[in-house]
Design a protein around this motif. Structure first.
Motif, PDB file in Angstrom:
ATOM      1  N   ALA A 141       0.828  -1.215   0.000  1.00  0.00           N
ATOM      2  CA  ALA A 141       0.000   0.000   0.000  1.00  0.00           C
ATOM      3  C   ALA A 141       0.859   1.260   0.000  1.00  0.00           C
ATOM      4  O   ALA A 141       0.581   2.214  -0.740  1.00  0.00           O
ATOM      5  CB  ALA A 141      -0.926  -0.005   1.222  1.00  0.00           C
TER       6      ALA A 141
ATOM      7  N   THR B  47      -6.905   0.661   3.783  1.00  0.00           N
ATOM      8  CA  THR B  47      -5.687  -0.049   4.195  1.00  0.00           C
ATOM      9  C   THR B  47      -5.107   0.523   5.478  1.00  0.00           C
ATOM     10  O   THR B  47      -4.617  -0.236   6.321  1.00  0.00           O
ATOM     11  CB  THR B  47      -4.614   0.005   3.088  1.00  0.00           C
ATOM     12  OG1 THR B  47      -4.166   1.347   2.888  1.00  0.00           O
ATOM     13  CG2 THR B  47      -5.153  -0.564   1.784  1.00  0.00           C
TER      14      THR B  47
ATOM     15  N   ALA C 170       0.385  -2.494  -5.219  1.00  0.00           N
ATOM     16  CA  ALA C 170      -0.803  -2.682  -4.385  1.00  0.00           C
ATOM     17  C   ALA C 170      -1.476  -4.021  -4.660  1.00  0.00           C
ATOM     18  O   ALA C 170      -1.883  -4.737  -3.733  1.00  0.00           O
ATOM     19  CB  ALA C 170      -1.788  -1.538  -4.623  1.00  0.00           C
TER      20      ALA C 170
END
Length: 395
Positions: free
Chosen positions: A33, A126, A185
């Motif tokens: 992330a 996230t 990601a």
């Protein structure tokens, strides 16, 4: 936990282990992330303003990213309660990755802003779901150190991706950077099934509204939001503020700032566990404000580098100290709310900073805009002092 004795024969209870398998898997999703987020953070504003639209377009791109993030952060605690950590994390990583692939299909500002909104929501999932899960996986006795370690894991992509993205855009173009951000990601989704889906929480849940009414949570969040305002400005406008001839300087400055942040966050976490995290908030604020003021010297290379380092140190100290304090002031059932409030402070500060600074810089120029921002940050001294006094009374 079994007691042991040290060399002097004194009994000592060993500290619980920190690096468990779930926490290591969580670090994988953090890396994915953060890499995706930071690869695009400084280059999308430039991509949006490449048509000559100036600081307003750059500010709108970052502002849209942060607006989507704030909305997502406020919604995430309820989504986690309903769907669990794994689903929310997986969707967040997908929203960070897939829209990045669509950036090159159009340079229309509305299109870029829409993609930034989606990616902001994904990033929110996230950091809030992941942040609460991370805090639950760290032993309370090692909270500051554990959060510092996780901060280092998240800081490494900032350390490398911010300067690397600027270099890559200059040499191979935006498409490569956007694709790399998407793949980082999406690949991290593979680690999500190994994470706990739900954790038995002790204590009473804390709602977002209640958290905002609680001085022990609100004040550290307000102080950190003031510092985050400058963080959004640095990553968005420093690439535009330095002269075109100083591309090398820019890359170094964008390395120095997250490097200083990462080291300072780690040291602050270790110090806070052994002493008092509350005592670090005020120094963090003052250092961050001083670094922002120094950035007014945009035509002086050494001043820019020193400013990036000083700001990074203050930012890292404040990151760890405020988050550690807020987690310590709620039961486990309130971790989701703390994660949401802290991240809202972070991202709302960054978004507001980018939007306001863009309009301000168009009127005053970048040096004056940096100077005014650094001065305005000192308004957060009041809640920082009140929180320190309240903490001393509670202690």
């Amino acid at each position: 936990m079994t007691e042991t004795t040290d060399a002097g024969g004194r009994s000592r209870t060993p500290r619980p282990p920190l690096l468990t398998r779930p926490l290591l898997l969580r670090c994988v999703s953090i890396l994915g992330a953060s890499t995706s987020f930071y690869l695009l953070l400084s280059v999308v504003p430039g991509y949006a303003s490449a048509d000559g639209a100036g600081g307003r377009s750059a500010g709108l791109a970052t502002g849209a990213l942060m607006a989507g993030t704030v909305v997502g952060e406020l919604a995430t605690p309820a989504l986690v309660r309903r769907h669990g950590y794994r689903a929310v994390l997986a969707v967040g990583l997908a929203l960070l990755g897939v829209p990045a692939l669509a950036l090159t299909s159009s340079r229309a500002l509305w299109w870029i802003a829409a993609i930034c909104l989606l990616r902001g929501g994904g990033f929110a999932f996230t950091v809030v779901a992941g942040g609460a899960l991370t805090a639950a996986l760290i032993p309370a006795e090692r909270r500051g150190e554990g959060l510092a370690l996780v901060g280092v894991v998240g800081g490494v992509p900032a350390l490398l991706a911010l300067p690397l993205s600027v270099w890559l855009v200059a040499h191979v173009g935006h498409t490569v950077v956007f694709t790399a951000g998407a793949l980082a990601a999406l690949a991290a989704i593979l680690a999500v099934p190994g994470l706990p889906d739900r954790i038995r929480a002790s204590g009473r849940p804390v709602s977002i509204a209640e958290g905002l009414r609680t001085p022990g949570l609100r004040r550290p969040a307000v102080v950190f939001a003031a510092i985050a305002v400058a963080a959004g400005i640095v990553v968005t406008f420093l690439p535009l503020a330095v002269p075109d001839s100083a591309t090398g300087l820019l890359a170094v400055a964008l390395f120095v700032q997250p490097a200083a942040t990462t080291v300072a966050r780690w040291l602050a976490g270790r110090h806070g566990d052994r002493h008092d995290a509350a005592a670090l908030v005020l120094p963090g604020l003052l250092l961050a404000a001083a670094g922002t003021l120094l950035m007014a010297l945009t035509t002086t290379p050494l001043a820019v580098l020193v400013a990036a380092g000083v700001f990074g140190i203050g930012f890292g100290i404040a990151q760890n100290a405020t988050l550690t304090l807020m987690y310590a002031r709620v039961p486990l059932a309130g971790y989701g709310t703390v994660s949401a409030l802290w991240n809202v402070a972070y991202d709302a500060g960054m978004g507001v900073g980018a939007l306001v600074f863009g309009a301000l810089a168009d009127r005053t120029g970048y040096p004056w805009a940096f100077a005014l921002t650094g001065t305005a940050m000192l308004a957060a001294l009041a809640p920082a002092r009140r929180d320190r006094a309240g903490h001393a009374r509670r202690a």
